[in-house]
Every structure is written in structure tokens, then in C-alpha cells.
Design a protein around this motif. Structure first.
Motif, PDB file in Angstrom:
ATOM      1  N   ALA A 123       0.828  -1.209   0.000  1.00 51.17           N
ATOM      2  CA  ALA A 123       0.000   0.000   0.000  1.00 51.17           C
ATOM      3  C   ALA A 123       0.862   1.257   0.000  1.00 51.17           C
ATOM      4  CB  ALA A 123      -0.926  -0.008   1.222  1.00 51.17           C
ATOM      5  N   VAL A 124       1.960   1.214   0.761  1.00 50.72           N
ATOM      6  CA  VAL A 124       2.879   2.363   0.787  1.00 50.72           C
ATOM      7  C   VAL A 124       3.533   2.552  -0.579  1.00 50.72           C
ATOM      8  CG1 VAL A 124       5.008   3.262   1.790  1.00 50.72           C
ATOM      9  CG2 VAL A 124       3.301   2.173   3.260  1.00 50.72           C
ATOM     10  N   VAL A 125       3.976   1.444  -1.186  1.00 49.65           N
ATOM     11  CA  VAL A 125       4.580   1.523  -2.526  1.00 49.65           C
ATOM     12  C   VAL A 125       3.559   2.041  -3.529  1.00 49.65           C
ATOM     13  CG1 VAL A 125       5.542   0.148  -4.412  1.00 49.65           C
ATOM     14  CG2 VAL A 125       6.273  -0.274  -2.061  1.00 49.65           C
ATOM     15  N   MET A 126       2.317   1.601  -3.391  1.00 54.17           N
ATOM     16  CA  MET A 126       1.260   2.048  -4.286  1.00 54.17           C
ATOM     17  C   MET A 126       1.098   3.567  -4.216  1.00 54.17           C
ATOM     18  SD  MET A 126      -2.752   0.884  -4.214  1.00 54.17           S
ATOM     19  CE  MET A 126      -2.926   1.416  -2.512  1.00 54.17           C
ATOM     20  N   MET A 127       1.166   4.116  -3.012  1.00 47.79           N
ATOM     21  CA  MET A 127       1.033   5.568  -2.861  1.00 47.79           C
ATOM     22  C   MET A 127       2.203   6.311  -3.493  1.00 47.79           C
ATOM     23  SD  MET A 127      -0.124   5.913   1.126  1.00 47.79           S
ATOM     24  CE  MET A 127      -1.040   4.599   1.923  1.00 47.79           C
ATOM     25  N   MET A 128       3.400   5.759  -3.351  1.00 44.31           N
ATOM     26  CA  MET A 128       4.609   6.481  -3.750  1.00 44.31           C
ATOM     27  C   MET A 128       4.950   6.327  -5.227  1.00 44.31           C
ATOM     28  SD  MET A 128       6.987   5.502  -0.457  1.00 44.31           S
ATOM     29  CE  MET A 128       8.424   6.291  -1.150  1.00 44.31           C
ATOM     30  N   ALA A 129       4.577   5.198  -5.829  1.00 49.18           N
ATOM     31  CA  ALA A 129       5.144   4.898  -7.143  1.00 49.18           C
ATOM     32  C   ALA A 129       4.126   4.468  -8.181  1.00 49.18           C
ATOM     33  CB  ALA A 129       6.203   3.811  -6.986  1.00 49.18           C
ATOM     34  N   THR A 130       2.855   4.798  -7.988  1.00 50.18           N
ATOM     35  CA  THR A 130       1.834   4.322  -8.922  1.00 50.18           C
ATOM     36  C   THR A 130       2.151   4.703 -10.363  1.00 50.18           C
ATOM     37  OG1 THR A 130       0.088   4.341  -7.263  1.00 50.18           O
ATOM     38  CG2 THR A 130      -0.599   4.467  -9.552  1.00 50.18           C
ATOM     39  N   GLY A 131       2.386   5.974 -10.615  1.00 50.82           N
ATOM     40  CA  GLY A 131       2.607   6.430 -11.987  1.00 50.82           C
ATOM     41  C   GLY A 131       3.849   5.842 -12.615  1.00 50.82           C
ATOM     42  N   PHE A 265       9.215  -8.221  -2.411  1.00 51.84           N
ATOM     43  CA  PHE A 265       9.608  -7.772  -3.754  1.00 51.84           C
ATOM     44  C   PHE A 265       8.978  -8.652  -4.831  1.00 51.84           C
ATOM     45  CE2 PHE A 265      12.996  -5.424  -1.572  1.00 51.84           C
ATOM     46  CZ  PHE A 265      12.948  -4.225  -2.268  1.00 51.84           C
ATOM     47  N   ILE A 266       8.902  -9.960  -4.575  1.00 52.06           N
ATOM     48  CA  ILE A 266       8.255 -10.866  -5.538  1.00 52.06           C
ATOM     49  C   ILE A 266       6.788 -10.483  -5.703  1.00 52.06           C
ATOM     50  CG2 ILE A 266       7.456 -13.245  -5.886  1.00 52.06           C
ATOM     51  CD1 ILE A 266      10.113 -14.168  -4.654  1.00 52.06           C
ATOM     52  N   GLY A 267       6.107 -10.221  -4.586  1.00 60.35           N
ATOM     53  CA  GLY A 267       4.700  -9.831  -4.642  1.00 60.35           C
ATOM     54  C   GLY A 267       4.485  -8.524  -5.385  1.00 60.35           C
ATOM     55  N   LEU A 268       5.335  -7.547  -5.123  1.00 58.67           N
ATOM     56  CA  LEU A 268       5.215  -6.258  -5.815  1.00 58.67           C
ATOM     57  C   LEU A 268       5.444  -6.427  -7.312  1.00 58.67           C
ATOM     58  CD1 LEU A 268       7.165  -3.966  -3.310  1.00 58.67           C
ATOM     59  CD2 LEU A 268       4.695  -4.010  -3.682  1.00 58.67           C
ATOM     60  N   PHE A 269       6.430  -7.231  -7.668  1.00 57.93           N
ATOM     61  CA  PHE A 269       6.760  -7.439  -9.075  1.00 57.93           C
ATOM     62  C   PHE A 269       5.632  -8.153  -9.812  1.00 57.93           C
ATOM     63  CE2 PHE A 269       8.740 -10.276 -12.284  1.00 57.93           C
ATOM     64  CZ  PHE A 269       9.150  -9.295 -13.171  1.00 57.93           C
ATOM     65  N   ALA A 270       5.119  -9.248  -9.208  1.00 58.03           N
ATOM     66  CA  ALA A 270       4.064 -10.019  -9.867  1.00 58.03           C
ATOM     67  C   ALA A 270       2.742  -9.258  -9.881  1.00 58.03           C
ATOM     68  CB  ALA A 270       3.895 -11.369  -9.172  1.00 58.03           C
ATOM     69  N   GLY A 271       2.451  -8.547  -8.809  1.00 58.96           N
ATOM     70  CA  GLY A 271       1.164  -7.866  -8.709  1.00 58.96           C
ATOM     71  C   GLY A 271       0.978  -6.758  -9.717  1.00 58.96           C
ATOM     72  N   VAL A 272       2.053  -6.064 -10.073  1.00 61.79           N
ATOM     73  CA  VAL A 272       1.926  -4.914 -10.966  1.00 61.79           C
ATOM     74  C   VAL A 272       1.717  -5.328 -12.418  1.00 61.79           C
ATOM     75  CG1 VAL A 272       4.343  -4.585 -11.631  1.00 61.79           C
ATOM     76  CG2 VAL A 272       2.873  -2.576 -11.275  1.00 61.79           C
ATOM     77  N   LEU A 273       1.912  -6.609 -12.721  1.00 62.71           N
ATOM     78  CA  LEU A 273       1.746  -7.082 -14.091  1.00 62.71           C
ATOM     79  C   LEU A 273       0.312  -7.551 -14.305  1.00 62.71           C
ATOM     80  CD1 LEU A 273       5.028  -9.138 -14.369  1.00 62.71           C
ATOM     81  CD2 LEU A 273       4.610  -6.829 -15.218  1.00 62.71           C
ATOM     82  N   PRO A 274      -0.434  -6.918 -15.209  1.00 61.99           N
ATOM     83  CA  PRO A 274      -1.839  -7.293 -15.423  1.00 61.99           C
ATOM     84  C   PRO A 274      -1.988  -8.762 -15.791  1.00 61.99           C
ATOM     85  CG  PRO A 274      -1.324  -5.230 -16.552  1.00 61.99           C
ATOM     86  CD  PRO A 274      -0.019  -5.797 -16.072  1.00 61.99           C
ATOM     87  N   GLY A 275      -2.919  -9.450 -15.077  1.00 62.24           N
ATOM     88  CA  GLY A 275      -3.224 -10.834 -15.379  1.00 62.24           C
ATOM     89  C   GLY A 275      -2.377 -11.861 -14.647  1.00 62.24           C
ATOM     90  N   THR A 318      -1.396  -7.252  -3.615  1.00 61.30           N
ATOM     91  CA  THR A 318      -2.694  -6.575  -3.659  1.00 61.30           C
ATOM     92  C   THR A 318      -2.549  -5.093  -4.018  1.00 61.30           C
ATOM     93  OG1 THR A 318      -2.593  -6.227  -1.245  1.00 61.30           O
ATOM     94  CG2 THR A 318      -3.762  -8.174  -2.047  1.00 61.30           C
ATOM     95  N   GLY A 319      -1.693  -4.385  -3.281  1.00 59.41           N
ATOM     96  CA  GLY A 319      -1.499  -2.973  -3.594  1.00 59.41           C
ATOM     97  C   GLY A 319      -0.873  -2.768  -4.953  1.00 59.41           C
ATOM     98  N   ALA A 320       0.073  -3.679  -5.306  1.00 52.72           N
ATOM     99  CA  ALA A 320       0.726  -3.559  -6.613  1.00 52.72           C
ATOM    100  C   ALA A 320      -0.265  -3.757  -7.748  1.00 52.72           C
ATOM    101  CB  ALA A 320       1.853  -4.589  -6.711  1.00 52.72           C
ATOM    102  N   ALA A 321      -1.286  -4.615  -7.558  1.00 51.50           N
ATOM    103  CA  ALA A 321      -2.273  -4.849  -8.614  1.00 51.50           C
ATOM    104  C   ALA A 321      -3.140  -3.624  -8.877  1.00 51.50           C
ATOM    105  CB  ALA A 321      -3.156  -6.041  -8.236  1.00 51.50           C
ATOM    106  N   LEU A 328      -3.250   3.413 -15.352  1.00 48.90           N
ATOM    107  CA  LEU A 328      -3.401   3.187 -16.786  1.00 48.90           C
ATOM    108  C   LEU A 328      -4.738   2.562 -17.175  1.00 48.90           C
ATOM    109  CD1 LEU A 328       0.180   1.817 -17.181  1.00 48.90           C
ATOM    110  CD2 LEU A 328      -0.602   3.950 -18.165  1.00 48.90           C
ATOM    111  N   GLY A 329      -5.595   2.294 -16.203  1.00 53.16           N
ATOM    112  CA  GLY A 329      -6.899   1.725 -16.510  1.00 53.16           C
ATOM    113  C   GLY A 329      -6.829   0.276 -16.932  1.00 53.16           C
ATOM    114  N   LEU A 330      -5.811  -0.460 -16.440  1.00 47.51           N
ATOM    115  CA  LEU A 330      -5.639  -1.871 -16.789  1.00 47.51           C
ATOM    116  C   LEU A 330      -5.819  -2.718 -15.532  1.00 47.51           C
ATOM    117  CD1 LEU A 330      -2.491  -1.620 -19.072  1.00 47.51           C
ATOM    118  CD2 LEU A 330      -4.855  -1.931 -19.807  1.00 47.51           C
ATOM    119  N   PRO A 331      -6.961  -3.391 -15.376  1.00 44.90           N
ATOM    120  CA  PRO A 331      -7.160  -4.214 -14.182  1.00 44.90           C
ATOM    121  C   PRO A 331      -6.255  -5.426 -14.185  1.00 44.90           C
ATOM    122  CG  PRO A 331      -8.970  -4.526 -15.724  1.00 44.90           C
ATOM    123  CD  PRO A 331      -8.134  -3.405 -16.278  1.00 44.90           C
ATOM    124  N   GLY A 332      -5.692  -5.749 -13.005  1.00 49.48           N
ATOM    125  CA  GLY A 332      -4.767  -6.862 -12.914  1.00 49.48           C
ATOM    126  C   GLY A 332      -5.418  -8.179 -12.575  1.00 49.48           C
TER     127      GLY A 332
END
Length: 507
Positions: A123-131, A265-275, A318-321, A328-332
Motif C-alpha cells: 500500500a505504501v509503494v502504491m502511494m509512492m510509485a503508482t505512476g 519484492f516478488i509480490g510487488l513485481f508479480a502484482g503490478v503485471l496485469p493478469g 494486492t497494492g501492486a495490482a 493506466l486503466g488496466l485491471p490486474g
């Protein structure tokens, strides 16, 4: 910081918002813990009612359900060997043996702590680095990269839950073969979707959508466990597990600090990739924890690290997704697609402009996910003290209830009775696999990722004009595929050396 405080004030600014927040939190944890249903079931039921809510409350509700639902599935995975969701399947491998060893409270305590930690960090990473993160991920990861990542994930996870590398690979390939049943994702051609089995004719519409992983999971874990326990009781070999309450010590978490950091880090990496999402994150987290552990031989028999790694990774996803959804409007995944639908219901379109047009709503989402993960820590620890007492219920009463919930869950998914038959067939096969050293988790992983990987491969071939060697012309794809090949060779060499060592000892 001011925007976060403002979002928090909006979140807890009225009795209605507070009530919706806690109902979403408890509902997500409950539905995540009930075998056969999950947070998607709750989301599907509640989605029509969000029309009457304010946009803030509607988005907040589903954000909280998302965080709580991923954690909730760990409870039944640990207590009954029944994952509440696919991302909780690796937790069964060591969580349930800990229950059998009288350490259910310790396992759930570890799951609670690491779920809250992984979710809060994400959630913290989501706030800081979404864009920034979302832009990089979507630009850098097209279909070829997604395909290569899935190949890498299957490669490093091949030995999960299996007694040998070969049995692990056979389990993965079995899941991949099951994933081909249904309709070709690129050409729309039906495959293995009609015919006759043992004199039973089945029509194409039963199988045209393929074999869903929920009945398979319920069969491999719930039904096979009931069968195993029943057979053990008939032979007089079943010992009732003790319902103890013992939280992990701080020293144990400190000893596993690198496992926790790596899983985040694994969770953040996998979560940010759609699908991709939490499922791959959990399997990768578990496999890497086993790979780097000094006690890798103890994995599968009740190793605390085997609970910590997947539960940290899947909640970190979860936050990374939410990052590609908001930026970008892409649901994960399925639930983030529902959240996107809520935005659209209320006249907003997720994407780069959402931070300008509805920045306050975005920060309500951030605040909701942050505080949901913090409260999971406290509610989950309280829940640990009560939920382990379920183990005191005699198995002859628990077994029918588990089977009824499993039947309802498998049938309600698509309203097809064939899914119930698939569940029971998977249960029988799962029991035999457990008895012979094959991996039910490997079959599930192959089934879930097989469809995604095939679709990504088909799109990659269309993109590259069917020149398969051009995959190595894309740097990220080439690195992942080469690493996969190296991992295969390394695993084969390690397995061969272990076999040689055992022969020498026997001689």
C-alpha cells in the motif's frame, strides 16, 4: 502526506463510512476463509448495490474486501488443507502439517503478521510509485514478456510439493494439459470439449469454457483430505491435532527477515503485471524461500518459512495490482476489474487523468487499503485465539460440512453439475498423487498459468509474425527464458548429484 491524511479523514469521517469499512473487512476475511467461495463471490453479490453508494464508499468497500479476502484464505489452508483462494494453495504445503504437529496457532499467527506486513508495504509503494511503476511495467511487459515470466514461474516452481524433480515436472505438465481443454484462446477452436468417457457422452457446451481451477482446487485439497482422513480413521491411524495457541517469537521473524523481504519484492513485481497477480506471487515466494533456505529438506513437513513466504508475497501483490488499474486503466485481476466497473458506474475512467479529475477518490482508495492491512494484523491475531478451537470439533462432523461447502462452491461457480464430478474426480486423483509423491499444487499451478501463458504465447506469435526466435530479440524476454533454461539444467544436475550421493551412502 496531507493527501493521505485527507483520504483517511474521508474514510473515517462518518458512521456510514466506518460501518462499510468494517463490514468489508470482516466480509472479506469470512468469504476468503470459507471453502468454495471467495472474495469474488462477495464482490459479485455486492456490486449492484454500489450504484446507491457514494463513489468514495463504493471504491473503499471493494478495496478493503480485496485486502481482507487474500488473507482470509490462509485460515482454512492452515487448519484444513483447503485454500480459500488459489493464491493460498502454497500455504497448505507447510501450514497444514504445522496444524497436524499441534502448531496451528503459530502458523496462523505467522500468516496474520506477514499478510499485514506484505499488504502494508504494498500500500505504501502504491502511494509512492503508482505512476512510475505502472508506466514502466506496461511499456516493458508485453505478451512476449508475460509468456517468458510464466515459463520462468513454472520452472522455478516445478518441485513444489513433489518428492522429486521428475514428479514435480510431470505434475506441472499434467496441469498444462488440462488447461488445453476448452476453446483455443487465439483461434476459438474447440479442443477436447465433446466425446465420450467410460460410456458417458458429454456435449461441447459443458467443456467449451474449459476446466475451471476452483473445482480442481476443491478436489485436490478438500476432497482428497477428507478421503485421506477417513481412510486413516478406518485404519485407526488418525491422531487428532492439538488446538494450541502459540504465536511466533520476534526472533523467528528476524531469522526469516530475508525471506520476508524477498517475498515482498516478488509480490510487488508479480502484482503490478496485469493478469499475473497474487497466485504467481505466492508460488514464486514459496519456491524461492525453499530454494534459498538452509532447511529446504524440511519444507512440506511443517516449516514456518513455508507459511511466511507465500502469505507475504500474495498480500504484497494486492497494492501492486491497483497500480496499473489506477494509473493506466488496466485491471490486474477479477476484483480489480470490478473496482474499475465501480469507477465507470460513477462516471469516472481510471487512467492518468484520474489523479487530476478525482485525486481525492484515489487517496481514499490508498488510505482504505493501508488501514485495512493494519487492522488485519489486530483482527487476525484476535481471530487466531478463537479459530483454532474449530479443531476440537470431531472429524465425523467436520467432514460432511466440508464436503457440502465444496459441492456448493464448485456448482455455484458456473451452475454446471459436471464441475461437481470434476471436483470428486480430482479428489480421488489428488489422494493418489499425495500417496505416490506427485504434486497437487503443481497441477493447479499448471492449470492456472497454462491458459494465461498460452494466450500470451499466441499474441506474441502474432506480434512477431510467427518468428519464434524473435522472442530472444526482446531483452527482458531473452533474460527470463535463458534464466528458465539455466534453472532447468541446474535442477537436473542437483537432482542427479543428490541421487548419486544417496547411492554412495547405500553402498
Amino acid at each position: 502526506m496531507d493527501l493521505f491524511i485527507q483520504g483517511t479523514m474521508t474514510l473515517f469521517g462518518s458512521g456510514t463510512s466506518i460501518s462499510i469499512f468494517f463490514l468489508g473487512l470482516l466480509g472479506g476475511m469470512l468469504f476468503g476463509a470459507i471453502p468454495g467461495v471467495n472474495m469474488l463471490t462477495l464482490g459479485a453479490v455486492l456490486l449492484p448495490f454500489t450504484v446507491t453508494m457514494s463513489a468514495e464508499n463504493a471504491v473503499m468497500l471493494f478495496s478493503v474486501i480485496y485486502c481482507a479476502g487474500v488473507f482470509g484464505g490462509a485460515i482454512t489452508a492452515i487448519l484444513f488443507n483447503i485454500p480459500g483462494a488459489p493464491e493460498n494453495a502454497p500455504t497448505c504445503l507447510d501450514g497444514y502439517p504445522m496444524t497436524q504437529n499441534g502448531q496451528a496457532g503459530k502458523a496462523i499467527g505467522a500468516a496474520v503478521s506477514c499478510s499485514a506486513l506484505g499488504g502494508t508495504v504494498s500500500a505504501v509503494v502504491m502511494m509512492m510509485a503508482t505512476g512510475v511503476v505502472a508506466t514502466f511495467a506496461v511499456r516493458a511487459f508485453g505478451p512476449p514478456e508475460i509468456f517468458a515470466l510464466i515459463v520462468f514461474g513454472l520452472t522455478v516452481s516445478a518441485s513444489i510439493g513433489a518428492k522429486s524433480l521428475w514428479k514435480g515436472w510431470l505434475s506441472i505438465f499434467a496441469g498444462l494439459m488440462i488447461a488445453t481443454i476448452g476453446t483455443d484462446p487465439i483461434g476459438g477452436i474447440p479442443r477436447f470439449s465433446n466425446g465420450s468417457v467410460f460410456g458417458f457422452d458429454y456435449q461441447s457446451y459443458y467443456m467449451s469454457a474449459g476446466i475451471h481451477f476452483i473445482p480442481m482446487i476443491l478436489g485436490f485439497f478438500a476432497v482428497s483430505e477428507v478421503m485421506g482422513q477417513a481412510i486413516a480413521i478406518s485404519k485407526g491411524k488418525r491422531k487428532r491435532p492439538k488446538a494450541s495457541i502459540e504465536f511466533p517469537a520476534l526472533a523467528e521473524f528476524i531469522a526469516m527477515r530475508w525471506t520476508i523481504v524477498r517475498s515482498v519484492f516478488i509480490g510487488l513485481f508479480a502484482g503490478v503485471l496485469p493478469g499475473i497477480g497474487a497466485t504467481l506471487a505466492a508460488f514464486l515466494g514459496y519456491s524461492q524461500a525453499r530454494q534459498w533456505s538452509k532447511n529446504k529438506d524440511k519444507f512440506g513437513s511443517g516449516e514456518l518459512e513455508g507459511v511466511v513466504a507465500p502469505e507475504t508475497a500474495n498480500n504484497a501483490a494486492t497494492g501492486a495490482a491497483m497500480i496499473p488499474l489506477l494509473a493506466l486503466g488496466l485491471p490486474g485481476g477479477a476484483l480489480t476489474a470490478m473496482i474499475m466497473g465501480i469507477f465507470q458506474i460513477h462516471g469516472m475512467e481510471p487512467g492518468p487523468l484520474i489523479f487530476i479529475t478525482s485525486g481525492d477518490l484515489v487517496w481514499v482508495t490508498f488510505a482504505a487499503m493501508f488501514w485495512a492491512n493494519i487492522l488485519i494484523l489486530f483482527l487476525g491475531w484476535f481471530q487466531t485465539k478463537t479459530v483454532v478451537h474449530i479443531l476440537r470439533v470431531p472429524f465425523r462432523w467436520l467432514a460432511p460440512g466440508i464436503l457440502v461447502l465444496a459441492i456448493i462452491g464448485s456448482y455455484a461457480l458456473r451452475n454446471l453439475f459436471v464441475d461437481v464430478w470434476i471436483m470428486f474426480l480430482a479428489g480421488a486423483v489428488g489422494y493418489m498423487m499425495r500417496s505416490t509423491g506427485y504434486s497437487a499444487a503443481g497441477v493447479v499451478l499448471g492449470l492456472i498459468l497454462g491458459g494465461i501463458g498460452e494466450s500470451a504465447f499466441g499474441k506474441s506469435m502474432q506480434l512477431l509474425d510467427y518468428q519464434i526466435l524473435d522472442l530472444f530479440g526482446r531483452p527482458i524476454t531473452a533474460v527470463l527464458l535463458i534464466l528458465s533454461a539455466v534453472m532447468v539444467v541446474f535442477s537436473i544436475v542437483t537432482e542427479w548429484r543428490d541421487g548419486q550421493g544417496k547411492r554412495i551412502q547405500m553402498d
